[in-house]
Write an enzyme that holds these catalytic residues in place. Structure first.
Site, short mmCIF file in Angstrom:
data_model
loop_
_atom_site.label_atom_id
_atom_site.label_comp_id
_atom_site.label_asym_id
_atom_site.label_seq_id
_atom_site.Cartn_x
_atom_site.Cartn_y
_atom_site.Cartn_z
N GLN A 182 22.84 -32.61 18.67
CA GLN A 182 22.95 -32.06 20.03
C GLN A 182 21.98 -32.71 21.01
O GLN A 182 22.09 -32.49 22.22
CB GLN A 182 22.71 -30.54 20.02
CG GLN A 182 23.81 -29.74 19.35
CD GLN A 182 25.12 -29.71 20.14
OE1 GLN A 182 25.17 -30.04 21.33
NE2 GLN A 182 26.20 -29.33 19.48
N HIS A 204 30.67 -37.82 19.22
CA HIS A 204 31.52 -36.97 20.07
C HIS A 204 30.73 -35.92 20.86
O HIS A 204 31.29 -35.19 21.67
CB HIS A 204 32.65 -36.33 19.27
CG HIS A 204 32.26 -35.20 18.36
ND1 HIS A 204 32.45 -33.90 18.70
CD2 HIS A 204 31.72 -35.19 17.13
CE1 HIS A 204 32.06 -33.12 17.70
NE2 HIS A 204 31.60 -33.89 16.73
N CYS A 328 32.45 -24.35 14.54
CA CYS A 328 32.78 -24.38 13.11
C CYS A 328 32.90 -22.97 12.57
O CYS A 328 33.48 -22.74 11.53
CB CYS A 328 31.71 -25.15 12.34
SG CYS A 328 31.29 -26.67 13.15
N1 PMP Z 1 24.73 -30.63 13.65
C1 PMP Z 1 24.81 -29.99 14.83
C2 PMP Z 1 23.57 -29.41 15.42
C3 PMP Z 1 26.03 -29.90 15.49
O1 PMP Z 1 26.10 -29.27 16.66
C4 PMP Z 1 27.18 -30.47 14.90
C5 PMP Z 1 28.54 -30.36 15.58
N2 PMP Z 1 28.96 -29.03 15.78
C6 PMP Z 1 27.05 -31.12 13.67
C7 PMP Z 1 25.81 -31.18 13.08
C8 PMP Z 1 28.23 -31.73 12.98
O2 PMP Z 1 28.61 -32.89 13.66
P1 PMP Z 1 30.01 -33.60 13.39
O3 PMP Z 1 31.01 -32.83 14.20
O4 PMP Z 1 29.82 -34.99 13.88
O5 PMP Z 1 30.29 -33.56 11.93
#
Ligand code: PMP
Length: 386
Positions: A182, A204, A328
């Site tokens: 982030q 992303h 998630c």
């Molecule tokens: N760590 C944090 C703090 C996140 O916000 C996210 C994305 N929600 C992730 C890890 C996972 O990243 P990615 O979507 O690239 O797998």
């Protein structure tokens, strides 16, 4: 129907138009589409050089050696590779320290390791979501092999003092991993001054494409790490699989762009946050979860008294896209583990929503979204009274 105002930038950002343009030449017949591992022919060699340059550009922006940058599919994979990769390669230390407010990709990796016999200490933050160095240091035992702490929390925007933690761990035989998903592209990360051993990021979250990220491994050549996958020798054997060239170019271009716009994007988010807060405070009975003075300005976590987050999100669905915590977790009506750890309890826990915005959010979007939000909260509060 107009599409909803998108206020879920912490879940993902739109890809910058400049990034899309930069990716296109690496896809089609007349472009550089060859496999960078196909170094028997000149198109393959040309693409191999493109990857070398991309790795070097990424490293330059992070101020680290390009040997220490491994391309992955995103931060989830980078977190898995960092944590499992280090601890499984060092069978002596059986203890890991992380925090209760980490992303699931760290927490679930730790749970997996607990099932393999590792011991994990989950340190808790204070009521504002801030982790204290003393709590981390107190948790250290002779068995501690790794500390994994996120830079910026995805639900509250709270920034952790990773420089202070890194300094304190620097001379100890303990690896320090930082999940910077982030913060990368929003806060400057200078790895020549920040003594972390491993750092994950994801394109992303900073206007790059989904499905690509990277892991920094300090002195990678001298480190032992167990890969998650086995196959070809790509990424120094640590992450085999054909490299997604267009994705990598997209990530590097997005990261470059984020750096040139770092201050501009930050100030823009700050302006939007001020505007949002001003409009929402008129409502009354709105509680901020976190501490704005120690948070990134693009994430605001609020509880509207008397209004459940689920009811609010459903009522707003076609007008404002926002989230009740980490994407998630959404879908499951489960209170946020982050807010719970901050001792947020009772109704306030179930009233929490996350508004996150960024580069392409206009002032008018925030004004309109805040007006809609205020109207909807008033209506729902009124209904609750009937
Ligand atoms: N760590 C944090 C703090 C996140 O916000 C996210 C994305 N929600 C992730 C890890 C996972 O990243 P990615 O979507 O690239 O797998």
């Amino acid at each position: 129907m107009n599409s909803p105002i998108y206020l879920d930038y912490a879940a993902t950002t739109p890809v910058a138009p400049e990034v899309v343009q930069a990716m296109l030449p690496y896809l089609t017949l007349y472009g550089l589409f060859a496999n960078p591992a196909s170094i028997q022919h000149s198109p393959g060699i040309a693409v191999e050089n493109v990857i070398r340059q991309a790795r070097s550009n990424m490293a330059q922006l992070l101020n680290c050696s390009s040997d220490d940058v491994i391309f992955t599919s995103g931060a989830t994979e980078a977190n898995n590779l960092a944590i499992k990769g280090i601890v499984l390669a060092h069978p002596v230390g059986k203890h890991i320290i992380t925090s209760t407010i980490e992303h699931k990709s760290v927490l679930d990796t730790c749970k997996f390791l607990e099932a393999q016999g590792y011991i994990v200490t989950y340190v808790r933050p204070d009521n504002q979501g801030r982790l204290r160095l003393e709590t981390i240091l107190e948790a250290i035992t002779e068995q501690t092999i790794l500390v994994s702490i996120m830079h910026v929390n995805n639900e509250t925007g709270m920034i952790q003092d990773i420089a202070q933690i890194a300094q304190a761990l620097k001379d100890k035989p303990i690896y320090f991993h930082v999940d910077a998903a982030q913060s990368a592209g929003k806060l400057s990360i200078n790895l020549s001054e920040l003594p972390v051993d491993l750092l994950s990021l994801s394109a992303h979250k900073f206007y790059g494409p989904k499905g690509v990220g990277c892991l920094f491994i300090r002195n990678r050549k001298r480190q032992r790490l167990i890969p998650l996958f086995h196959g070809g020798g790509q990424e120094f054997g640590l992450r085999p699989g054909t490299l997604p060239v267009h994705q990598i170019i997209g990530m590097v271009t997005a990261f470059e762009l984020a750096h040139t716009r770092l201050t501009e994007d930050y100030l823009h988010s700050q302006q939007l946050r001020e505007l949002l807060n001003k409009q929402l405070t008129i409502l009354g009975e709105v509680k901020l979860n976190g501490d704005a003075s120690a948070a990134l300005p693009n994430i605001v976590n609020l509880s509207f008294s008397g209004v459940s987050a689920d009811a609010l999100i459903i009522a707003l669905r076609d007008q404002v896209a926002l989230s009740s915590g980490s994407a998630c977790n959404s879908g499951a009506i489960e209170a946020s583990h982050v807010l719970r750890s901050m001792n947020i309890e009772g109704d306030r826990l179930y009233e929490a929503i996350r508004l996150s915005f960024g580069r392409y959010t206009r002032i008018i979007d925030i004004q309109l979204a805040a007006t809609i939000l205020c109207d909807t909260v008033r209506q729902l509060r009124h209904l609750a009274l009937e």
